[in-house]
Design an enzyme around this catalytic site. Structure first.
Site, PDB file in Angstrom:
ATOM      1  N   ALA A  84     -25.558  21.888  75.324  1.00  0.00           N
ATOM      2  CA  ALA A  84     -25.520  23.028  76.234  1.00  0.00           C
ATOM      3  C   ALA A  84     -26.908  23.647  76.273  1.00  0.00           C
ATOM      4  CB  ALA A  84     -24.481  24.056  75.792  1.00  0.00           C
ATOM      5  N   GLU A 104     -20.265  15.948  83.635  1.00  0.00           N
ATOM      6  CA  GLU A 104     -19.932  16.622  82.373  1.00  0.00           C
ATOM      7  C   GLU A 104     -18.681  17.476  82.512  1.00  0.00           C
ATOM      8  OE1 GLU A 104     -24.411  16.993  80.395  1.00  0.00           O
ATOM      9  OE2 GLU A 104     -23.668  18.587  81.692  1.00  0.00           O
TER      10      GLU A 104
END
Length: 227
Positions: A84, A104
């Site tokens: 992230a 994703e």
């Protein structure tokens, strides 16, 4: 920092057990997770099948002998490990710095245990210092860009080698320089409803576990949310 990323990826791989369907993330930290899964497949006989979140990860997994399936071939994913770009105190996140946000999110949604691996610099009070990626269709992309300009979102088309960056799904990315996102949930809903937007990099209230690498070692943070 690389040794911290490797430690985080190796630790995340401990969540993977025989018989699982595993989501393989994209990015510099997820890379080490995929490497460790490959090592376990080759050296320990780990038996899993995997789905990937980008063409880059697919190539890495194939080189390591990891059996891959298409996301449409599985009902659910047992565990996905991904990176992230920012994570706030409420476990909302920005992803898509590598340009793979659509794939994703497609893999994240059917995942039972969704894990992010990050270094401590990615943990923030509020999202927004990292530019928010928005994947848009190529037809009419400039129209979407103008709407972002009018909203004051300071958009810019992502480029690579002097041309507009094209995602694995053959779309453009517009990065929004927002500074601070006061309400990620509201912004996510606004982008969801915008014609021309395919997907955005706000991953709100999706993650279950965040493994954070810092100088003091690894922290495993659990999000308080109902499954």
């Amino acid at each position: 920092m690389e040794h911290l990323k490797k430690q985080t990826g190796v630790r995340a791989a401990k969540f993977v057990k025989d018989g699982m369907v595993v989501g393989l993330g994209t990015g510099s930290t997820a890379y080490y997770f995929v490497e460790e899964i490959g090592r376990r497949v080759q050296e320990e006989g780990l038996k899993i099948v995997a789905v990937t979140t980008s063409s880059v990860t697919s190539e890495q997994a194939k080189s390591l002998g990891i059996e891959l399936l298409d996301i449409d071939q599985v009902e659910a994913v047992d565990v996905t490990v991904d990176g992230a770009d920012e994570v706030d105190k409420d476990f909302n996140g920005i992803k898509g710095g590598g340009g793979a946000l659509l794939m994703e999110k497609v893999v994240a949604l059917p995942t039972k245990h969704y894990i992010w691996v990050v270094d401590e610099s990615k943990m923030v009070e509020k999202l927004g210092a990292f530019k928010l990626p928005v994947e848009v269709v190529r037809y009419g992309a400039k129209q979407v860009f103008r709407r972002f300009e009018k909203a004051g979102y300071k958009p810019s088309f992502r480029e690579k080698n002097g041309s507009r960056f094209i995602t694995d799904m053959q779309n453009f990315i517009i990065d929004l320089d927002l500074g601070v996102i006061e309400n990620p949930l509201a912004l996510g809903q606004e982008l969801d409803q915008m014609v021309g937007v395919v997907e955005h990099g706000l991953f709100n209230q999706m993650v279950d576990t965040v493994i954070v690498a810092g100088q003091g070692g690894l922290q495993i943070l659990e999000a308080n949310k109902e499954k």
